[in-house]
Structure formats: C-alpha cells, structure tokens
Design a protein around this motif. Structure first.
Motif, mmCIF file in Angstrom:
data_model
loop_
_atom_site.group_PDB
_atom_site.id
_atom_site.type_symbol
_atom_site.label_atom_id
_atom_site.label_comp_id
_atom_site.label_asym_id
_atom_site.label_seq_id
_atom_site.Cartn_x
_atom_site.Cartn_y
_atom_site.Cartn_z
ATOM 1 N N GLU A 90 56.827 100.566 39.660
ATOM 2 C CA GLU A 90 56.037 99.502 39.336
ATOM 3 C C GLU A 90 55.648 99.735 37.634
ATOM 4 O O GLU A 90 55.199 100.856 37.867
ATOM 5 N N SER B 66 44.858 86.896 46.670
ATOM 6 C CA SER B 66 44.480 87.193 44.843
ATOM 7 C C SER B 66 44.559 85.495 44.343
ATOM 8 O O SER B 66 43.898 85.054 42.935
ATOM 9 N N GLN B 67 45.400 84.627 44.917
ATOM 10 C CA GLN B 67 45.969 82.746 44.209
ATOM 11 C C GLN B 67 44.657 82.060 44.662
ATOM 12 O O GLN B 67 44.239 80.849 43.695
ATOM 13 N N SER C 30 41.622 92.948 38.100
ATOM 14 C CA SER C 30 41.858 92.405 39.399
ATOM 15 C C SER C 30 41.085 90.892 40.272
ATOM 16 O O SER C 30 40.363 91.300 40.517
ATOM 17 N N ALA D 8 45.361 86.655 38.420
ATOM 18 C CA ALA D 8 45.991 86.470 40.061
ATOM 19 C C ALA D 8 46.617 87.746 40.130
ATOM 20 O O ALA D 8 48.229 87.088 39.422
ATOM 21 N N ASP D 9 48.197 87.498 41.138
ATOM 22 C CA ASP D 9 48.981 88.115 41.106
ATOM 23 C C ASP D 9 49.390 87.659 42.267
ATOM 24 O O ASP D 9 48.953 85.757 42.207
ATOM 25 N N GLY D 10 50.599 87.984 42.744
ATOM 26 C CA GLY D 10 51.322 86.714 43.926
ATOM 27 C C GLY D 10 51.118 86.898 44.868
ATOM 28 O O GLY D 10 51.767 85.697 45.834
ATOM 29 N N SER D 11 50.063 87.056 45.606
ATOM 30 C CA SER D 11 49.465 86.551 46.542
ATOM 31 C C SER D 11 48.770 85.721 47.268
ATOM 32 O O SER D 11 48.052 85.543 46.050
ATOM 33 N N TRP D 12 48.583 85.151 47.882
ATOM 34 C CA TRP D 12 48.087 84.167 47.983
ATOM 35 C C TRP D 12 46.391 84.349 48.483
ATOM 36 O O TRP D 12 45.433 83.548 47.778
ATOM 37 N N ARG E 236 41.397 83.524 42.405
ATOM 38 C CA ARG E 236 41.957 82.495 41.260
ATOM 39 C C ARG E 236 41.287 81.373 41.319
ATOM 40 O O ARG E 236 40.486 80.630 39.922
#
Length: 392
Positions: A44, A241-242, A204, A235-239, A245
């Motif tokens: 990663e 994190s969104q 983050s 934000a990352d792709g997780s709900w 945001r």
C-alpha cells in the motif's frame, strides 16, 4: 559480538501514508543488535519512499495464494496464515512482533506453533473501536494475551484500556513511539500582534481527529485576529470518512473560512514538515468518535510538531497528555469544545512572550521520551531480554 536478534514484524499492509511512524520505529532499531524483517499481506502506498531490505509481500508473490489463505483463515480452515510461518522459518526468527492487536491475534497460534515469543503493539483503533464494533474481540484478545509475552502501548491511558480487555498488568509496557529528531530542526515560532496567525491542521478526515471543532474554534476567532489556515489531509473511500468530509465542508461554509484557507490535500511527510515551519500554531483537537474510535495513544504528528518549536493546541484525549503537558509543553482543551479551543489560542495571542519557553520544554521532553534513536535502543533491550529468557 553476538549475532543480531532476528525479529519478524507482522503488519497487514506496507505502508499506508498514515503509518509512516512505523517505518521510523523499525529504522531506528540498532542494526548491530536487531535484524528486522517485515511480513505483510499486500503493498500500500509508495514503497519506494519507505524501502525495507527484507520485506515479504504475500499478494505480490501470489495474488491467488493471498486470496486462498485469506479465505481459509476467515472460515476457520486454517488456525493461522501459513505465509507467516514460512517467513518466520525463512528468517530463522527468534521473535514475532505483531503490530496492531487484531493482526497479532491472527498470528498468536503461529507464534505458539513456532515456539516464538510474541510481542504485541496496540495503537488505538484496535483497543476501542474494534471490540465495540464486534464483541467477539473480547474473547479473541483474552486468547492473545494468554499467548503474548509482551504487550506494548503508547501511554498509561492505553495501558489501562488494555488491562480492561483482560491483559495481565505484568505483560503491559508503555513504550513511546519515537520521531526522527535529526529531521526536525528546532525553530521556536514567533508571532507579533497585528500579524496574521498562521494555523496548521493536518489529519485524515476521520471523526476522531476533531477537525470540525478546530475549524469552528477558528471561525470564532477570525474577527479577533487575522488568520491564515492550512488544512492538510482529505477523505478516503470509506463512507465514514466521506461523512466527515461533509461535516468539515459545512463548518467551512458556515463561518466563511474558505477565503482564508489553503487545502493542499494529502502531502508527503517531507512536504508536511515544510508546511510546519511556515506556521505559528498546530491545532489537533482529537475526540472519541461516536463509534468508539479514538487515538488510543497520541498522534505522532503532535510529537513532531511540538519538537519543531511550534505551539500545539490539542485536547484531553487518550494519551495526548503524555505528549502535551498542559501549560508546559502545549495547551489542552476538553473534547468537542470549540470555545475552549478558541480560548487556548487566545491565551497564546495574549502571551507571545511565553511561546519560546513552551517550545523549549516541548523539545526537551521529546528528546528525553520520544527520540526515535533512544526508543529504538529501548525496544532492542526488550527484544534481547525476550530472546534470551523466553519471557519478561
């Protein structure tokens, strides 16, 4: 001189951008005493930025095998990952060090099968959020603690939480994470009335980082002092994190902060440090999230920012008071209290003559307790004692 102790470090991925502190811990182990290899399931991030000479990646070697081992372990056909056992034998490991409690649990039977002492490091999410999300982890951790020779954590708050999960007190050790002081020149910040106050926020977009409260505090202050705000992260792709945001965006709009704010997104570690030296204050008001997620210990970025000579304003959360001694090496406010955060910043504005004393106290504490070189030597001592005695 005796041969170095051979340690296999187990992580799930190598290396997320939010875990660069792990690289520093391994890099500063004294090589004449400790030989470290890393076994991870998959890569990663930018591995060229964090190279490791003995890095074993199951997914890179065989994506099919990674999928099969993952499935076999998940459904209970395998008590551990054969890949981990193979790499331990390949290294002729004398210790297995599992980083994060859930990863260590996956390997505690492998350690037993190999007859190796198991060191476990907890870092936060694995202490609070995971058991709250899935009650099976209480029994899993009890099995892990029975097998583990040593359980490491960042401070007394996390140590108490681990004890509550069932770990015998005699197995728990507080071991501070270290930072590379050679990369952190000491430059006490200075601010003069009438000058814009440059505030840095870097995290983050996760609820536990408390970014909306930081922004609300600055929204309250913007009529009292000219501000320049830099928000590093995203934000990352997780709900989850969104969702965070969206909360952050609402606060920015509510207080009209966009006109005084820069948002460069995620930055490399080097670029973040360059930003740090252009700012007066670091604001990091961590909170316990509604789902139980927390810092557990303290964000390493707090240690780094304080070490550079920048005043830090944070919260009475987890082991942050282990890093930021309130009124001495920085300032702390209660969680989820924007007005209290704003008042801490006001104190800094009223007392610019105190900044250098705070900065020097923070640097001295970092040099004593969070220097990666010293912490590497201390961890090496623990490894040696385990390898020689089989337990602590």
């Amino acid at each position: 001189m005796s041969d170095p102790i051979r340690v296999l470090h187990r992580v799930r991925t190598w290396l997320p951008r939010t875990q660069t502190w792990l690289y520093e811990q391994l890099r500063h182990l004294p090589r004449e005493r400790i030989r470290s290899a890393v076994a991870a399931e998959r890569p990663e991030g930018d591995r060229t930025a964090f190279p490791w000479p003995e890095l074993y990646l199951l997914f890179q070697d065989s994506p099919l095998r990674w999928a099969l081992e993952h499935l076999a372990f998940a459904v209970g056909l395998r008590p551990y990952w054969p890949f981990v056992v193979e790499q331990a034998k390949r290294l002729r490991a004398q210790l297995l060090h599992g980083h994060f409690g859930d990863v260590a649990w996956e390997d505690h039977r492998a350690a037993a099968a190999l007859g190796l002492p198991l060191v476990v490091s907890f870092y936060g999410r694995d202490v609070g959020w995971l058991p709250r999300r899935d009650a099976r982890w209480y029994a899993r951790y009890r099995a892990l603690f029975a097998q583990a020779a040593l359980v490491l954590c960042e401070g007394p708050h996390m140590a108490a939480r681990i004890a509550e999960l069932g770990c015998p007190l005699g197995k728990i050790r507080v071991h501070h994470l270290g930072v590379s002081l050679e990369r952190l020149p000491f430059a006490p910040r200075r601010w003069h009335p009438g000058q814009p106050l440059r505030v840095l926020i870097a995290a983050s977009f996760r609820e536990k980082k408390g970014i909306p409260y930081a922004l609300e505090a600055l929204g309250l202050l913007q009529r009292e002092v000219p501000l320049e705000i830099t928000l590093v992260g995203g934000a990352d792709g997780s709900w989850r994190s969104q969702r965070e945001r969206l909360r952050i965006e609402r606060v920015i709009r509510r207080y009209g902060l966009g006109r005084i704010m820069r948002r460069p997104g995620f930055l490399s570690h080097r670029a973040l440090l360059e930003e740090a030296y252009r700012h007066h204050v670091f604001l990091a008001p961590s909170v316990t999230a509604h789902d139980g997620d927390s810092e557990g210990g303290a964000p390493v970025v707090l240690i780094e920012m304080a070490a550079t000579g920048m005043p830090v304003v944070s919260t009475w959360h987890a082991d942050i008071p282990e890093v930021i001694v309130a009124g001495e090496t920085g300032l702390l406010a209660p969680e989820r209290d924007p007005e209290a955060l704003a008042e801490q910043i006001r104190w800094l504005l009223r007392h610019p003559e105190r900044w250098e004393a705070i900065a020097r106290a923070a640097r001295a504490r970092t040099e004593a307790e969070f220097d990666a070189i010293k912490q590497g030597r201390r961890l090496a001592e623990l490894y040696v004692s385990l390898a020689q005695a089989g337990s602590v």
